[in-house]
Write a protein that holds these residues in place. Structure first.
Motif: not given
Length: 302
Positions: A136-151
């Motif tokens: 959500r923060a990535l889509r809103e532009g709050t974060y530049d980069i996100g590191l995810l651990m997802e299936p």
């Protein structure tokens, strides 16, 4: 007022010498003189008093100097913000990164160390958030980069790259009744005391969903991975954790790997808002994350 003229004015005002300013700016002295005259014509006032072979700032020049310095500094900041490179040509600027504890503590340290020593102009701000909040923060532009651990490796509104598959392992203390058993079933696990991180953690949620058909699983929540490991080592239950987080404890015998293979796979990924033009310092972070992932996956890497 042209920026070039203000840069020349600031240099002459600092060294109080047309000759020295010309040498430091790599201009001919006649060019410096012409630029100062052009600026004076534009402003309609003299900026320097000529006192024989010496010069000094007029009152108008003294008033202009702090503004010229601010304009030059702001120009440099704007260039760094847009291009990710400061006046020295080195990468610079802030990167807002959403990430989770297991990645921050066990995947990112070599990358953080690299940026600290090699790219001191790049400031990394790590924000601890789980998958949904990070996306959500990535889509809103709050974060530049996100590191995810997802299936899942496709995310609405985001571009993402898989850095590596993230192996998971079920662990217990060495004295736990399941520690020496083979071919454990889901029913065996559902009957055991369970230790975990908070809901929303991807491997906790997947493990919980796997156990649910045998009855609602009840977890003792320890919040952090380090606290979870200590609880497990003390014999308080079993936990599913990333293998990278328990390597030291497995080697020392403090934790034991149970004979159960998770029926799901998680992928560590790097993501950003779809269509976003990444600044140079963010591109550099992505490139170095890719390189680090390749090195960690190569034979013989630690």
């Amino acid at each position: 007022m042209e920026l070039k003229l203000l840069v020349t004015f600031e240099k002459v005002a600092t060294v109080l010498s047309f000759t020295r300013a010309a040498a430091e700016l790599s201009y001919a002295q006649s060019s410096v003189t012409a630029q100062i005259r052009s600026l004076e014509t534009d402003l309609g006032t003299e900026l320097f008093e000529r006192l024989g072979s010496r010069i000094c700032l007029t009152e108008a020049g003294k008033r202009l100097l702090p503004y010229a310095c601010q304009i030059i500094a702001l120009h440099g900041e704007a260039r760094a913000a847009v291009t990710g490179r400061g006046g020295s040509g080195e990468p610079s600027g802030m990167i807002m990164i959403g990430t989770m504890e297991s990645l921050t503590s066990y995947r990112l340290p070599p990358l953080l160390e690299l940026f600290h020593h090699r790219y001191p102009g790049v400031r990394l701000s790590l924000r601890p958030t789980l998958g949904d909040a990070t996306r959500r923060a990535l889509r809103e532009g709050t974060y530049d980069i996100g590191l995810l651990m997802e299936p899942d490796t496709a995310h609405e509104g985001l571009d993402s790259e898989v850095l590596c598959e993230e192996p998971l392992i079920l662990v217990s203390g060495p004295a736990h009744p399941l520690a020496w058993r083979t071919r454990l079933t889901t029913a065996d696990l559902a009957a055991a005391a369970l230790v975990g991180t908070e809901p929303g953690c991807p491997y906790r949620d997947l493990f919980e969903a796997e156990l649910r058909p045998c009855g609602p699983p009840v977890f003792t929540e320890y919040g952090t991975i380090e606290a979870t490991k200590r609880g497990v080592a003390a014999g308080l239950g079993i936990a599913l954790l990333p293998r990278i987080a328990v390597g030291t404890e497995l080697a020392s015998g403090e934790l034991m790997a149970l004979d159960w293979e998770p029926p799901f796979t998680l992928f560590t990924q790097i993501a950003w808002r779809r269509g976003k033009r990444l600044p140079a310092q963010v591109l550099l972070f992505v490139e170095q994350a890719r390189r680090l992932a390749r090195e960690q996956a190569s034979p013989g890497s630690p």
